[in-house]
Motif scaffolding. Structure first.
Motif, mmCIF file in Angstrom:
data_model
loop_
_atom_site.group_PDB
_atom_site.id
_atom_site.type_symbol
_atom_site.label_atom_id
_atom_site.label_comp_id
_atom_site.label_asym_id
_atom_site.label_seq_id
_atom_site.Cartn_x
_atom_site.Cartn_y
_atom_site.Cartn_z
ATOM 1 N N LYS A 5 0.835 -1.196 0.000
ATOM 2 C CA LYS A 5 0.000 0.000 0.000
ATOM 3 C C LYS A 5 0.871 1.247 0.000
ATOM 4 C CE LYS A 5 -3.411 2.491 2.787
ATOM 5 N NZ LYS A 5 -4.174 2.503 4.052
ATOM 6 N N LEU A 6 0.531 2.170 -0.870
ATOM 7 C CA LEU A 6 1.270 3.429 -0.907
ATOM 8 C C LEU A 6 0.996 4.222 0.370
ATOM 9 C CD1 LEU A 6 0.618 4.529 -4.605
ATOM 10 C CD2 LEU A 6 2.716 3.573 -3.648
ATOM 11 N N PRO A 7 2.029 4.774 0.978
ATOM 12 C CA PRO A 7 1.841 5.521 2.242
ATOM 13 C C PRO A 7 1.326 6.934 2.005
ATOM 14 C CG PRO A 7 4.150 5.511 1.655
ATOM 15 C CD PRO A 7 3.455 4.679 0.606
ATOM 16 N N LEU A 8 0.261 7.044 1.211
ATOM 17 C CA LEU A 8 -0.257 8.364 0.868
ATOM 18 C C LEU A 8 -0.795 9.087 2.099
ATOM 19 C CD1 LEU A 8 -0.888 10.382 -1.371
ATOM 20 C CD2 LEU A 8 -3.075 9.219 -1.716
ATOM 21 N N GLY A 9 -1.566 8.355 2.914
ATOM 22 C CA GLY A 9 -2.126 8.974 4.117
ATOM 23 C C GLY A 9 -1.053 9.417 5.086
ATOM 24 N N LYS A 10 -0.040 8.586 5.282
ATOM 25 C CA LYS A 10 1.041 8.944 6.205
ATOM 26 C C LYS A 10 1.835 10.136 5.687
ATOM 27 C CE LYS A 10 1.638 4.341 8.205
ATOM 28 N NZ LYS A 10 2.576 3.212 8.442
ATOM 29 N N ALA A 11 2.040 10.183 4.364
ATOM 30 C CA ALA A 11 2.764 11.319 3.798
ATOM 31 C C ALA A 11 1.987 12.613 4.001
ATOM 32 C CB ALA A 11 3.017 11.080 2.305
ATOM 33 N N LEU A 12 0.673 12.547 3.827
ATOM 34 C CA LEU A 12 -0.142 13.736 4.026
ATOM 35 C C LEU A 12 -0.130 14.166 5.491
ATOM 36 C CD1 LEU A 12 -1.989 15.751 2.628
ATOM 37 C CD2 LEU A 12 -3.911 14.237 3.103
ATOM 38 N N GLU A 13 -0.190 13.199 6.399
ATOM 39 C CA GLU A 13 -0.126 13.536 7.823
ATOM 40 C C GLU A 13 1.228 14.141 8.193
ATOM 41 O OE1 GLU A 13 -1.054 9.993 9.925
ATOM 42 O OE2 GLU A 13 -3.186 10.015 9.371
ATOM 43 N N TRP A 14 2.308 13.631 7.573
ATOM 44 C CA TRP A 14 3.624 14.210 7.818
ATOM 45 C C TRP A 14 3.680 15.660 7.344
ATOM 46 C CZ3 TRP A 14 7.158 16.406 4.525
ATOM 47 C CH2 TRP A 14 8.407 16.699 5.072
ATOM 48 N N LEU A 15 3.121 15.918 6.155
ATOM 49 C CA LEU A 15 3.085 17.284 5.631
ATOM 50 C C LEU A 15 2.259 18.180 6.542
ATOM 51 C CD1 LEU A 15 3.704 19.347 3.412
ATOM 52 C CD2 LEU A 15 1.670 18.506 2.190
ATOM 53 N N GLU A 16 1.151 17.664 7.019
ATOM 54 C CA GLU A 16 0.301 18.438 7.917
ATOM 55 C C GLU A 16 1.038 18.793 9.205
ATOM 56 O OE1 GLU A 16 -3.389 17.237 10.707
ATOM 57 O OE2 GLU A 16 -3.701 16.863 8.582
ATOM 58 N N ASN A 17 1.736 17.823 9.795
ATOM 59 C CA ASN A 17 2.502 18.087 11.016
ATOM 60 C C ASN A 17 3.630 19.071 10.761
ATOM 61 O OD1 ASN A 17 0.910 16.279 12.484
ATOM 62 N ND2 ASN A 17 2.212 14.530 11.979
ATOM 63 N N TRP A 18 4.284 18.952 9.598
ATOM 64 C CA TRP A 18 5.377 19.866 9.271
ATOM 65 C C TRP A 18 4.876 21.297 9.139
ATOM 66 C CZ3 TRP A 18 6.767 23.246 5.421
ATOM 67 C CH2 TRP A 18 8.108 23.636 5.392
ATOM 68 N N LEU A 19 3.746 21.457 8.434
ATOM 69 C CA LEU A 19 3.173 22.793 8.269
ATOM 70 C C LEU A 19 2.728 23.371 9.610
ATOM 71 C CD1 LEU A 19 1.054 22.259 5.020
ATOM 72 C CD2 LEU A 19 3.153 23.597 5.248
ATOM 73 N N THR A 20 2.131 22.528 10.441
ATOM 74 C CA THR A 20 1.686 23.002 11.758
ATOM 75 C C THR A 20 2.870 23.450 12.611
ATOM 76 O OG1 THR A 20 -0.181 21.461 11.662
ATOM 77 C CG2 THR A 20 0.363 22.390 13.804
ATOM 78 N N THR A 21 3.994 22.748 12.507
ATOM 79 C CA THR A 21 5.168 23.061 13.325
ATOM 80 C C THR A 21 5.879 24.314 12.847
ATOM 81 O OG1 THR A 21 5.467 20.711 13.803
ATOM 82 C CG2 THR A 21 7.356 22.171 14.201
#
Length: 277
Positions: A5-21
């Motif tokens: 499975k492509l880690p699309l959801g995890k990548a999006l969550e990582w981007l979200e956390n990065w932007l929030t930080t």
């Protein structure tokens, strides 16, 4: 053979956390601007007594449209006031106006760029397709992540959901301007800015206003959905009625939303008719 499975959801969550930080101050600034706009518009709508504002809206409806529109405005707004939904309706209207104003301010320049540059249009069009086909509820998730609960994420989600028609129809309206008129403007030595402001935008204005009308309607529908994340207004009454199975309360709130939607739709549709005549 199982395909990983492509880690699309995890990548999006990582981007979200990065932007929030790393972009927290920017989001705080945006939240301050939007929150201030909503408060200012709501304060202006609630400053005058309900009856005075109804008279002013009826006068505006008569000036823009016809006496039937003014009569509908009076009867509809008096009904909203009688149902005890005047305050929540003004809150919803403030959210709709804020989201619509920001969507137009952002969308019209993008639409102009799309009309002037094919590369920009080819890049923006798939993004708009994605934005218009994505379920509306999905926009609530990143808005809450970046701006917490309340009014601001509701406005942000409404802007994202409602901005595509303004961009598309601005692009369409400018591209539909006759090539002969554009060539004549070039022949008289018009600069690109003069050609845009004095020729293309005035001719494309009815099409642009159709996009603005659709943006306002989509903003209103999204503002109701945004009640799920803490946005106040009539939508909160609808959401509460659904969760508590109160059909009567939900119907009353729905009537208020329908009246506001019809008024906004008719006013924006008829805004240019006196000028055209």
């Amino acid at each position: 053979m199982d395909i990983p499975k492509l880690p699309l959801g995890k990548a999006l969550e990582w981007l979200e956390n990065w932007l929030t930080t790393y972009c927290g101050p920017l989001f705080d600034f945006i939240a301050t601007i939007i929150g201030g706009m909503v408060s200012a518009i709501e304060g202006a709508l609630t400053f005058l007594p309900a009856l005075v504002l109804i008279v002013l809206i009826a006068a505006l409806s008569y000036w823009i449209g016809k006496w039937r529109m003014a009569l509908f405005a009076v009867i509809g707004l008096l009904l909203i006031d009688n149902l005890g939904l005047w305050g929540p309706s003004m809150q919803s209207l403030a959210l709709v106006l804020t989201a619509s104003i920001l969507a137009v301010v952002i969308g019209v320049p993008i639409g102009i760029l799309c009309a002037q540059r094919n590369a920009v249009r080819n890049t923006v069009t798939p993004i708009l397709d994605f934005m218009q086909t994505m379920p509306a509820f999905v926009y609530l998730l990143p808005a809450v992540s970046f701006f917490s609960l309340g009014v601001v994420p509701g406005v942000i989600a409404s802007i994202i959901f409602a901005i595509p028609p303004t961009i598309r129809l601005t692009n369409l309206g400018i591209r539909q301007v006759s090539e002969e008129l554009v060539e004549a403007a070039d022949a008289f030595g018009s600069t690109p800015t003069q050609k845009l402001v004095k020729l293309q935008l005035p001719i494309a204005l009815p099409t642009i206003m159709a996009g603005v009308n659709q943006t306002i309607m989509l903003s209103l529908s999204m503002v109701v959905i945004s009640s799920m994340i803490g946005a106040q207004g009539v939508g909160a009454y609808v959401y509460r009625a659904v969760s508590q199975a109160k059909t009567g309360d939900g119907f009353e709130a729905g009537i208020a939303i329908v009246i506001i939607a019809i008024l906004l739709d008719r006013l924006t549709q008829n805004a240019l008719k006196p000028k055209q005549r």
